[in-house]
Each structure stands twice: as structure tokens, then as C-alpha cells.
Design a protein around this motif. Structure first.
Motif, short mmCIF file in Angstrom:
data_model
loop_
_atom_site.label_atom_id
_atom_site.label_comp_id
_atom_site.label_asym_id
_atom_site.label_seq_id
_atom_site.Cartn_x
_atom_site.Cartn_y
_atom_site.Cartn_z
N LEU A 1 3.26 41.68 107.75
CA LEU A 1 3.35 42.01 106.33
C LEU A 1 3.94 40.81 105.60
O LEU A 1 4.82 40.14 106.12
N GLY A 2 3.48 40.58 104.38
CA GLY A 2 4.08 39.54 103.55
C GLY A 2 5.53 39.93 103.27
O GLY A 2 5.81 41.10 102.99
N ASN A 3 6.44 38.98 103.34
CA ASN A 3 7.88 39.28 103.18
C ASN A 3 8.22 40.00 101.90
O ASN A 3 8.95 40.99 101.91
N THR A 4 7.72 39.50 100.78
CA THR A 4 8.05 40.12 99.49
C THR A 4 7.51 41.54 99.42
O THR A 4 8.20 42.46 98.99
N HIS A 5 6.27 41.72 99.88
CA HIS A 5 5.65 43.05 99.84
C HIS A 5 6.39 44.01 100.77
O HIS A 5 6.57 45.19 100.45
N ARG A 6 6.83 43.51 101.92
CA ARG A 6 7.60 44.34 102.84
C ARG A 6 8.92 44.77 102.19
O ARG A 6 9.31 45.93 102.28
N GLN A 7 9.58 43.83 101.51
CA GLN A 7 10.85 44.16 100.85
C GLN A 7 10.65 45.19 99.75
O GLN A 7 11.44 46.12 99.62
N ILE A 8 9.59 45.04 98.97
CA ILE A 8 9.27 46.01 97.91
C ILE A 8 9.11 47.40 98.54
O ILE A 8 9.65 48.39 98.05
N MET A 9 8.37 47.47 99.66
CA MET A 9 8.13 48.75 100.31
C MET A 9 9.40 49.35 100.90
O MET A 9 9.62 50.55 100.81
N LEU A 10 10.25 48.50 101.49
CA LEU A 10 11.53 49.00 102.04
C LEU A 10 12.39 49.56 100.90
O LEU A 10 12.98 50.64 101.04
N ASP A 11 12.45 48.86 99.78
CA ASP A 11 13.21 49.34 98.62
C ASP A 11 12.64 50.66 98.12
O ASP A 11 13.37 51.60 97.81
N PHE A 12 11.32 50.73 98.04
CA PHE A 12 10.66 51.94 97.53
C PHE A 12 10.95 53.13 98.45
O PHE A 12 11.30 54.21 97.97
N ASP B 1 5.52 51.03 110.58
CA ASP B 1 4.81 49.75 110.45
C ASP B 1 5.57 48.82 109.52
O ASP B 1 5.75 47.63 109.79
N ILE B 2 5.99 49.39 108.39
CA ILE B 2 6.66 48.59 107.37
C ILE B 2 8.02 48.10 107.88
O ILE B 2 8.36 46.93 107.71
N HIS B 3 8.78 48.97 108.52
CA HIS B 3 10.07 48.56 109.07
C HIS B 3 9.90 47.46 110.11
O HIS B 3 10.66 46.50 110.12
N GLN B 4 8.90 47.58 111.00
CA GLN B 4 8.74 46.55 112.02
C GLN B 4 8.07 45.29 111.47
O GLN B 4 8.09 44.24 112.11
N GLY B 5 7.45 45.40 110.28
CA GLY B 5 6.92 44.20 109.61
C GLY B 5 5.55 43.75 110.07
O GLY B 5 5.15 42.63 109.80
N ASN B 6 4.81 44.65 110.75
CA ASN B 6 3.43 44.30 111.12
C ASN B 6 2.62 45.56 111.39
O ASN B 6 3.19 46.64 111.55
N CYS B 7 1.30 45.39 111.44
CA CYS B 7 0.41 46.53 111.66
C CYS B 7 -0.91 46.02 112.22
O CYS B 7 -1.36 44.94 111.87
N TYR B 8 -1.51 46.84 113.09
CA TYR B 8 -2.81 46.49 113.66
C TYR B 8 -3.90 46.62 112.60
O TYR B 8 -3.90 47.57 111.82
N SER B 9 -4.82 45.68 112.58
CA SER B 9 -5.98 45.74 111.69
C SER B 9 -7.23 45.92 112.52
O SER B 9 -7.49 45.13 113.44
N GLN B 10 -8.02 46.94 112.20
CA GLN B 10 -9.29 47.22 112.87
C GLN B 10 -10.24 46.02 112.67
O GLN B 10 -10.88 45.57 113.60
N ASN B 11 -10.31 45.52 111.43
CA ASN B 11 -11.24 44.43 111.12
C ASN B 11 -10.83 43.11 111.76
O ASN B 11 -11.68 42.37 112.25
N ALA B 12 -9.54 42.82 111.76
CA ALA B 12 -9.06 41.56 112.36
C ALA B 12 -8.97 41.69 113.88
O ALA B 12 -8.90 40.68 114.58
#
Length: 144
Positions: free
Chosen positions: A127-138, A110-121
């Protein structure tokens, strides 16, 4: 006169090989409305990032952070993000979402592709760009 950046404390919470993320409220005017992001929030005056991250996680999902580790600091013109990480030791259904539109355990895919399904939405959200980058680095630093 330049505005001072806002300081926030954010937590990467992981369980098995998945990461807890929040689908932010879809409200114009907030940073990354309707995007997946990490839980956390503003550091109050006189508060340390360590204290802020514990308070924010408790407020947002009712989770008492176990011992956590600092991951790093990400800075741009608007925000200084103090990042911490800790295991998520409870099931998702034991958390109470007090802030945001949805939450979910996102996979590395999900993180690599930059999106994810939301049950509620009921739709795939980015994914927010900065948050995605933080996760990729982590993920890159913690490959075993």
C-alpha cells in the motif's frame, strides 16, 4: 521558486468492513507505481473538491457516488489530498476499472499489514504510505 502542490480529491469507499482500493499502474514516473491506493485524482481548474471526487470516481470505476462526507485534508510538499468517504452500494463486478492495474476490497488486516494480494498482478503488492495512513486514521475514527 517552489512548485505549488497539486490538489487531488480522493474517496474512501467502504462495503461491510472492507475498503475499495486501486492497484495503481506499474508505470515509472507516477506517484506510487504498482502500489495500492485510494481512487480519485486531480482537481481541475475551477472545480471544487466535491465536484472533482464525483467526476474522478465516475471516470475511474463507473460508480455514481451516493451522498458522501468529507473526511479531512492531508498535505505534504507535493500533494494536497481532499479526502471524502461514502458507502460502496454495488458489487465489485458491477464496477468497471478504467484506470489502474487492479482493484479490490481490502480488509482492515490488509491495511494494517500494509500489503495485499492482487489477482491481476499475481503477487502481493504494498500500500502507498500516505494512503495507508489515511485508511488507518479512518478506521480508528470509525470504530464502533
Amino acid at each position: 521558486m517552489k512548485n505549488q502542490p497539486v490538489h487531488v480529491a480522493i474517496a474512501i469507499l467502504y462495503q461491510e468492513n472492507k475498503f475499495l482500493m486501486q492497484l495503481r499502474d506499474n508505470i515509472p514516473g507516477i506517484l506510487y507505481p504498482g502500489y495500492w491506493a485510494l481512487f480519485g485524482g486531480h482537481i481541475e481548474p475551477g472545480e471544487t473538491p466535491n465536484v472533482a471526487v464525483k467526476r474522478e470516481i465516475l471516470e475511474e470505476i463507473g460508480y455514481e457516488l451516493p451522498p458522501f462526507v468529507e473526511f479531512g485534508c492531508y498535505t505534504d510538499e507535493r500533494v494536497v489530498r481532499h479526502i471524502f468517504h461514502a458507502p460502496l452500494l454495488v458489487e465489485l463486478n458491477q464496477l468497471v476499472l478504467n484506470e489502474g492495474w487492479d482493484m479490490g476490497l481490502l480488509t482492515p488486516e490488509d491495511i494494517h499489514q500494509g500489503n495485499c494480494y492482487s489477482q491481476n498482478a499475481r503477487e502481493v503488492r504494498p500500500l502507498g504510505n500516505t494512503h495507508r495512513q489515511i485508511m488507518l486514521d479512518f478506521m480508528e475514527r470509525n470504530q464502533s
